[in-house]
Design a protein around this motif. Structure first.
Motif, short mmCIF file in Angstrom:
data_model
loop_
_atom_site.label_atom_id
_atom_site.label_comp_id
_atom_site.label_asym_id
_atom_site.label_seq_id
_atom_site.Cartn_x
_atom_site.Cartn_y
_atom_site.Cartn_z
N UNK A 298 1.95 6.01 5.33
CA UNK A 298 0.92 5.36 4.52
C UNK A 298 1.52 4.79 3.23
N UNK A 299 2.38 5.56 2.58
CA UNK A 299 3.01 5.08 1.35
C UNK A 299 3.84 3.83 1.61
N UNK A 300 4.58 3.82 2.73
CA UNK A 300 5.40 2.66 3.05
C UNK A 300 4.53 1.43 3.33
N UNK A 301 3.38 1.63 3.96
CA UNK A 301 2.54 0.51 4.34
C UNK A 301 1.68 -0.01 3.19
N UNK A 302 1.47 0.82 2.18
CA UNK A 302 0.71 0.32 1.03
C UNK A 302 1.44 -0.86 0.38
N UNK A 303 2.75 -0.83 0.43
CA UNK A 303 3.53 -1.94 -0.11
C UNK A 303 3.47 -3.18 0.75
N UNK A 304 2.88 -3.06 1.94
CA UNK A 304 2.75 -4.20 2.84
C UNK A 304 1.32 -4.73 2.87
N UNK A 305 0.50 -4.32 1.91
CA UNK A 305 -0.85 -4.86 1.80
C UNK A 305 -1.91 -4.11 2.57
N UNK A 306 -1.62 -2.90 3.04
CA UNK A 306 -2.62 -2.12 3.76
C UNK A 306 -3.49 -1.33 2.77
N UNK A 307 -4.84 -1.41 2.88
CA UNK A 307 -5.74 -0.70 1.96
C UNK A 307 -5.90 0.76 2.39
N UNK A 308 -5.01 1.64 1.94
CA UNK A 308 -4.97 3.01 2.45
C UNK A 308 -5.25 4.03 1.36
#
Length: 362
Positions: free
Chosen positions: A240-250
């Protein structure tokens, strides 16, 4: 509750067939069995507020074809918004992104399961929400015990069918050596804030040798992944932390779900059961090792077993194992695809080539 002699308070009598679990496999089997059989069906799900199977809720083409062969049409109330016709594939370490066309149906998985149960004819004795606690072999067949409405229940059956998923009690009880590679699937629901709804498939070998997913459903964004059981939750949070930097609203999850999921390593992992105890769907290990899709295998294995029962064959176990051989061969094809999906060098080579993908910036 039990009486003074230690017997269950309620006795349901003896059945020809007991079906444990009413997911796609169990519900299909119960629907197709001949009315001349006395059938008991147990399931954990209640109504709208009952147990929910953690699942992305995408109906793959193989599953669509299985429904078509049964002449079943999906009610529109099972569909969710939006219907998405491509998958955005992300390779986490390299940062590469590709879009691939796909023909999935985006649906409400819990409503879909309840709809399948509603198709079961009235001659089947359905007990839910009910949790099967034990199955034992006796002189007159099998004794099934379950807990329903706070009370203990017991019934006998000549045949038992395990349609109870990855953590199948039936498989663990009667086929303890049938050990199939198991992952922990975790997913969370968030308020969706994507300007463009999409379905994402995420690969990051630093956290899982399987994959993760994200998709929009009726204003929510569902984000999940399959991880080896040890440290599964920690790896999910790291992803989740890695994907937050890719624009995912987590941020601020609304709901968290988790369950075991099987990923067979080969056709030898499939366990169809014996002559009196059978396994269908995911309980048998019938799950795609490349996508974790199991509904098509559930429909087809249940259909084959119902045909064996309805024909009253003398060696039903052997007949069922023969009938599901095509499903084993299909697994071989899925296994052949796995290196191109899960081997990082091959996956990056395929993504770099653009083979089968939509044009960039389409």
């Amino acid at each position: 509750m039990e009486d003074a002699a230690g017997r269950p308070e309620r006795m349901a009598g003896h059945y020809d067939i007991a079906v444990i679990g009413l997911g796609p496999a169990g519900a299909t089997l119960a629907r197709l069995l001949s009315p001349r059989f006395r059938v008991l069906a147990l399931d954990r799900k209640g109504g709208e507020e009952g147990f929910r199977k953690p699942c992305g809720g995408l109906l793959a083409p193989d599953a669509q074809r299985a429904l078509a062969r049964s002449a079943l049409s999906l009610p529109t109330r099972l569909l969710v918004d939006p219907q998405i016709f491509s998958v955005r594939t992300l390779d986490g370490p390299s940062g590469r992104v590709r879009e691939y066309p796909r023909c999935y149906i985006n649906l409400d998985r819990h409503a879909f399961d309840l709809w399948l149960i509603s198709l079961i004819p009235s001659h089947v004795d359905i007990r839910r929400p009910a949790r099967c606690t034990s199955i034992t072999r006796g002189a007159a067949g099998y004794q099934i015990r379950w807990r329903e409405g706070g009370r203990e229940n017991e019934a006998g059956a000549t045949f038992v069918v395990g349609a109870d998923g990855a953590a199948s009690l039936v498989r663990r009880t009667f086929f303890p050596r049938a050990r199939i590679r198991t992952y922990t699937a975790i997913q969370q629901w968030f308020e969706d804030r994507h300007p463009r709804p999409h379905y994402a498939c995420i690969f990051d070998e630093r956290l899982t040798d399987c994959y993760a997913w994200g998709l929009t459903k009726n204003g929510y964004f569902v984000f999940g992944g399959a991880f080896t059981p040890r440290h599964a939750r920690r790896r999910f949070e790291e992803l989740k932390l890695a994907m937050r930097g890719r624009g995912f609203p987590l941020e601020r999850p609304i709901r968290t779900e988790a369950c075991a999921v099987l990923r067979p390593a080969g056709p030898a992992d499939i366990c169809c059961g014996g002559e009196e105890v059978f396994l269908v769907g995911e309980a048998a290990g019938l799950v795609s090792p490349s996508s974790l899709e199991g509904m098509s295998y559930a429909f087809e294995s249940a259909g084959e077993l119902s045909a064996v029962f309805n024909a009253r064959l003398s060696e039903p176990g052997r007949a069922y194992c023969r009938k599901i051989q095509p499903l084993r061969f299909r697994l071989l094809a899925k296994i052949a695809k796995c290196p191109f999906i899960f081997s990082p060098p091959l996956r990056r080579l395929v993504m770099a080539s653009g083979i089968g993908s939509l044009p960039e910036g389409y």
